[in-house]
Design a protein around this motif. Structure first.
Motif, PDB file in Angstrom:
ATOM      1  N   MET A   1       3.490   9.148 -15.361  1.00  0.00           N
ATOM      2  CA  MET A   1       3.034   9.778 -16.593  1.00  0.00           C
ATOM      3  C   MET A   1       1.802  10.624 -16.279  1.00  0.00           C
ATOM      4  N   ALA A   2       1.655  11.657 -17.045  1.00  0.00           N
ATOM      5  CA  ALA A   2       0.526  12.565 -16.833  1.00  0.00           C
ATOM      6  C   ALA A   2      -0.790  11.804 -16.944  1.00  0.00           C
ATOM      7  N   GLY A   3      -1.713  12.082 -16.041  1.00  0.00           N
ATOM      8  CA  GLY A   3      -3.029  11.460 -16.070  1.00  0.00           C
ATOM      9  C   GLY A   3      -3.124  10.172 -15.273  1.00  0.00           C
ATOM     10  N   PHE A   4      -2.021   9.738 -14.662  1.00  0.00           N
ATOM     11  CA  PHE A   4      -2.028   8.505 -13.891  1.00  0.00           C
ATOM     12  C   PHE A   4      -1.490   8.747 -12.489  1.00  0.00           C
ATOM     13  N   LYS A   5      -1.861   7.869 -11.557  1.00  0.00           N
ATOM     14  CA  LYS A   5      -1.379   7.942 -10.180  1.00  0.00           C
ATOM     15  C   LYS A   5      -1.088   6.517  -9.696  1.00  0.00           C
ATOM     16  N   PRO A   6      -0.200   6.362  -8.719  1.00  0.00           N
ATOM     17  CA  PRO A   6       0.111   5.032  -8.191  1.00  0.00           C
ATOM     18  C   PRO A   6      -1.102   4.407  -7.514  1.00  0.00           C
ATOM     19  N   ARG A   7      -1.282   3.104  -7.662  1.00  0.00           N
ATOM     20  CA  ARG A   7      -2.373   2.417  -6.959  1.00  0.00           C
ATOM     21  C   ARG A   7      -2.099   2.354  -5.461  1.00  0.00           C
ATOM     22  N   ALA A   8      -0.835   2.174  -5.095  1.00  0.00           N
ATOM     23  CA  ALA A   8      -0.448   2.085  -3.684  1.00  0.00           C
ATOM     24  C   ALA A   8       0.688   3.076  -3.438  1.00  0.00           C
ATOM     25  N   PRO A   9       0.376   4.346  -3.155  1.00  0.00           N
ATOM     26  CA  PRO A   9       1.410   5.365  -2.981  1.00  0.00           C
ATOM     27  C   PRO A   9       2.464   5.002  -1.932  1.00  0.00           C
ATOM     28  N   ASP A  10       2.075   4.320  -0.861  1.00  0.00           N
ATOM     29  CA  ASP A  10       3.045   3.935   0.172  1.00  0.00           C
ATOM     30  C   ASP A  10       4.113   3.006  -0.401  1.00  0.00           C
ATOM     31  N   GLU A  11       3.684   2.063  -1.260  1.00  0.00           N
ATOM     32  CA  GLU A  11       4.648   1.163  -1.899  1.00  0.00           C
ATOM     33  C   GLU A  11       5.580   1.952  -2.803  1.00  0.00           C
ATOM     34  N   TRP A  12       5.032   2.871  -3.585  1.00  0.00           N
ATOM     35  CA  TRP A  12       5.857   3.655  -4.522  1.00  0.00           C
ATOM     36  C   TRP A  12       6.859   4.509  -3.759  1.00  0.00           C
ATOM     37  N   ASP A  13       6.474   5.036  -2.600  1.00  0.00           N
ATOM     38  CA  ASP A  13       7.387   5.846  -1.802  1.00  0.00           C
ATOM     39  C   ASP A  13       8.588   5.034  -1.336  1.00  0.00           C
ATOM     40  N   SER A  14       8.394   3.720  -1.169  1.00  0.00           N
ATOM     41  CA  SER A  14       9.501   2.867  -0.735  1.00  0.00           C
ATOM     42  C   SER A  14      10.233   2.246  -1.925  1.00  0.00           C
ATOM     43  N   GLY A  15       9.867   2.653  -3.156  1.00  0.00           N
ATOM     44  CA  GLY A  15      10.569   2.178  -4.346  1.00  0.00           C
ATOM     45  C   GLY A  15       9.966   0.942  -4.975  1.00  0.00           C
ATOM     46  N   ASN A  16       8.787   0.514  -4.531  1.00  0.00           N
ATOM     47  CA  ASN A  16       8.131  -0.674  -5.075  1.00  0.00           C
ATOM     48  C   ASN A  16       6.922  -0.239  -5.894  1.00  0.00           C
TER      49      ASN A  16
END
Length: 59
Positions: A1-16
């Motif tokens: 969502m606009a205005g937010f970013k993942p806390r752990a981008p590496d985890e998000w890149d792997s789908g977590n």
């Protein structure tokens, strides 16, 4: 969502996305305009989802 970013981008890149997200900028707690209410929305349960990283959108 606009205005937010993942806390752990590496985890998000792997789908977590279990570590959640955080605001891109500090919130002004004295202001009510920091949040928006989103009604009648159900976010998908992706805990058991998977995807094929080798898939391409191009043909």
């Amino acid at each position: 969502m606009a205005g937010f970013k993942p806390r752990a981008p590496d985890e998000w890149d792997s789908g977590n996305g279990s570590s959640g997200c955080e605001c891109k900028r500090a919130l002004d707690c004295g202001s009510v305009s920091g949040f928006k209410k989103i009604s009648r929305v159900i976010f998908p349960d992706t805990r058991r989802s998977w995807y094929n990283r080798s898939m391409m959108l191009e043909m």
